[in-house]
Structure formats: structure tokens, C-alpha cells
Design an enzyme around this catalytic site. Structure first.
Site, PDB file in Angstrom:
ATOM      1  N   SER A 146       0.858  -1.186   0.000  1.00  0.00           N
ATOM      2  CA  SER A 146       0.000   0.000   0.000  1.00  0.00           C
ATOM      3  C   SER A 146       0.888   1.227   0.000  1.00  0.00           C
ATOM      4  O   SER A 146       1.787   1.344   0.838  1.00  0.00           O
ATOM      5  CB  SER A 146      -0.926   0.011   1.218  1.00  0.00           C
ATOM      6  N   GLY A 147       0.625   2.150  -0.917  1.00  0.00           N
ATOM      7  CA  GLY A 147       1.462   3.344  -1.018  1.00  0.00           C
ATOM      8  C   GLY A 147       1.380   4.222   0.218  1.00  0.00           C
ATOM      9  O   GLY A 147       2.412   4.627   0.781  1.00  0.00           O
ATOM     10  N   SER A 148       0.160   4.531   0.675  1.00  0.00           N
ATOM     11  CA  SER A 148       0.022   5.415   1.831  1.00  0.00           C
ATOM     12  C   SER A 148       0.573   4.773   3.098  1.00  0.00           C
ATOM     13  O   SER A 148       1.205   5.444   3.926  1.00  0.00           O
ATOM     14  CB  SER A 148      -1.447   5.802   2.020  1.00  0.00           C
TER      15      SER A 148
END
Length: 259
Positions: A146-148
Site C-alpha cells: 500500500s502506497g500510503s
């Protein structure tokens, strides 16, 4: 992207003590009042915290750092949870889900969490080229990447000193269940002020897949992988121009497509 304050607060429920580094002690104050816990307030220079009387007699303590990335909240576990077994980060993620999912539920369910919260567990890496590993837990599932959540984890690693910070730029590799992720963090005055990441290889799985959506009729979406599996829809065929005023309606439609 901005990170928490560093004032430690504590709460305990069901024989768990939970240390939370967050914006203020109001969360713990409301918790204490709701549950009728004896409470005292202790303060020393640079530190403030609430002690909830006898509730602090716990069998286990978990320490997290609260971070948000553009308003998306995460709790990063930095103490109290040993890394699950596994020869790969993906195996560790699977074993965490099978054997220790009570940790995710303890931190994410009310009154400590909510549906919009993520929890990340920092672990030693499996791959030699990586500086640290992470297991990402969301309200409904465990996700390989997940990027965030990666940005939140990187910020925590650097601002707690778990990985040495080099200004103006710190580079390292983060070990995720989806694979190694290259990190470039911009650092200034002892703070992580920006994070760039190179995601794992991404690819389309299927194009122009027809879906029947309640209230929308038939639409076509592309299915792709980028550490998670995504359904990508054309906003114009859904009647959106991607304006801020449409945020709520976009969220509702996106949830219909996901389900």
C-alpha cells in the site's frame, strides 16, 4: 503528509495496555470517562500522558506511533509484538493473519480504531538488501503493498530513529509482502517531509471487464495488480468530472464497484 506529535499516552482494555503516540490525550480522556477508569494526569518537560488507574495492570503492552498521510490514518506498531514466523514477508503476513489477527482487531476496532484506520507492523527484513520489513493490516484484510501505508511506515522508521536519517535525502529498501520497494525520503531539520517510492512490478490482469452495478447498470472496468488488486473505472462513464465536491459520491460508487 505529516506525522504525529510525540506525547505518549496509555490505555488498557481486556488485559492489554496500549501506548499511543498521537496528537493529544483527548482520546484517552474520553475512554476513561466512558469506562469509569480511575485517572491521573502526569506531565514532565516535553512529555504528557494519562494513566488510567488500575487499568494499567495489564498482561501485555503494545506501542504504536500515530501517523496520517493526506488525512489517511495509520497506527505503526513499534513495540510489544514479535514478528511472525515465515521465510518470506508474504508468509509472515499469512501467519500474522492466521495466528495473531487479534492484534489487528484490538487496535482497529472501536473504541481504539475505526473503519478508516490501518495498522502496520514493523519487522526485521527477510531480504538482505532491505533495511526493514512491514506487514500492512487494513480494516477488512491484509494487503501485500500500500502506497500510503508505506509512506506512513517510512516516516515512522526515520522519525523514531529506527533507520538513521540522512539529510537532505535518505535512501533504503523496504521489504513488503509484495516485494522490495525502493524508498527516497526527503528529510529536513530532523523530520521526514516527503517520501517517494518505486512500487513492485504492476500489470493488467483483464481489460474491459463488464460489471453490473446496482443503481449504475453495466460498466466496464480494467482489473490490475500493483501490490493490491484494483478495479479501474473511467470516471466519465460514471458521470464524474473528479471535482472535490464529488468526493462523497465517488466514494459511494467506488464501494459499490469494489463489492
Amino acid at each position: 503528509m505529516r506525522v504525529n506529535s510525540r506525547n505518549p499516552c496509555h490505555q488498557s482494555v481486556d488485559n492489554y495496555a496500549y501506548s499511543w503516540y498521537g496528537p493529544s490525550g483527548i482520546f484517552e480522556l474520553l475512554f476513561a470517562l466512558r469506562h469509569g477508569s480511575p485517572m491521573s494526569y502526569e506531565q514532565s518537560p516535553g512529555q504528557a500522558g494519562l494513566t488510567l488507574g488500575n487499568a494499567m495492570r495489564s498482561k501485555r503492552q503494545i506501542t504504536t506511533v500515530g501517523v496520517h498521510v493526506g488525512g489517511e490514518a495509520s497506527q505503526i506498531i513499534v513495540g510489544g509484538v514479535l514478528p511472525p514466523n515465515g521465510k518470506t514477508m508474504f508468509e509472515r503476513m499469512q501467519n500474522m493473519e492466521r495466528d495473531q489477527d487479534h492484534i489487528r482487531r484490538f487496535l482497529m476496532l472501536e473504541p481504539r480504531g475505526g473503519i478508516n484506520l490501518s495498522v502496520n507492523l514493523i519487522t526485521p527484513p527477510v531480504r538482505e538488501e532491505c533495511a526493514a520489513g512491514v506487514i500492512i493490516m487494513e480494516s477488512t484484510e491484509y494487503v501485500p503493498m500500500s502506497g500510503s501505508n508505506t509512506i506512513a511506515t517510512v516516516t515512522t522508521l526515520l522519525e523514531t530513529g529506527m533507520i538513521p536519517m540522512t539529510e537532505p535525502e535518505t535512501r533504503f529498501v523496504l521489504d513488503t509482502p509484495a516485494g522490495p520497494v525502493n524508498i527516497v525520503a526527503q528529510c529536513r531539520d530532523g523530520a521526514c517531509v516527503g517520501v517517494e517510492l518505486t512500487n513492485v512490478p504492476c500489470m493488467p490482469i483483464a481489460l474491459d471487464v463488464p460489471l453490473e452495478i446496482d443503481g449504475l447498470g453495466r460498466i466496464n472496468v480494467d482489473i490490475s495488480y500493483g501490490g493490491m488488486i484494483y478495479a479501474i473505472a473511467d470516471s466519465s462513464q460514471l458521470g464524474f468530472s473528479l471535482e472535490p465536491s464529488e468526493a462523497k459520491d465517488i466514494s459511494i460508487v467506488g464501494e459499490k464497484i469494489r463489492i
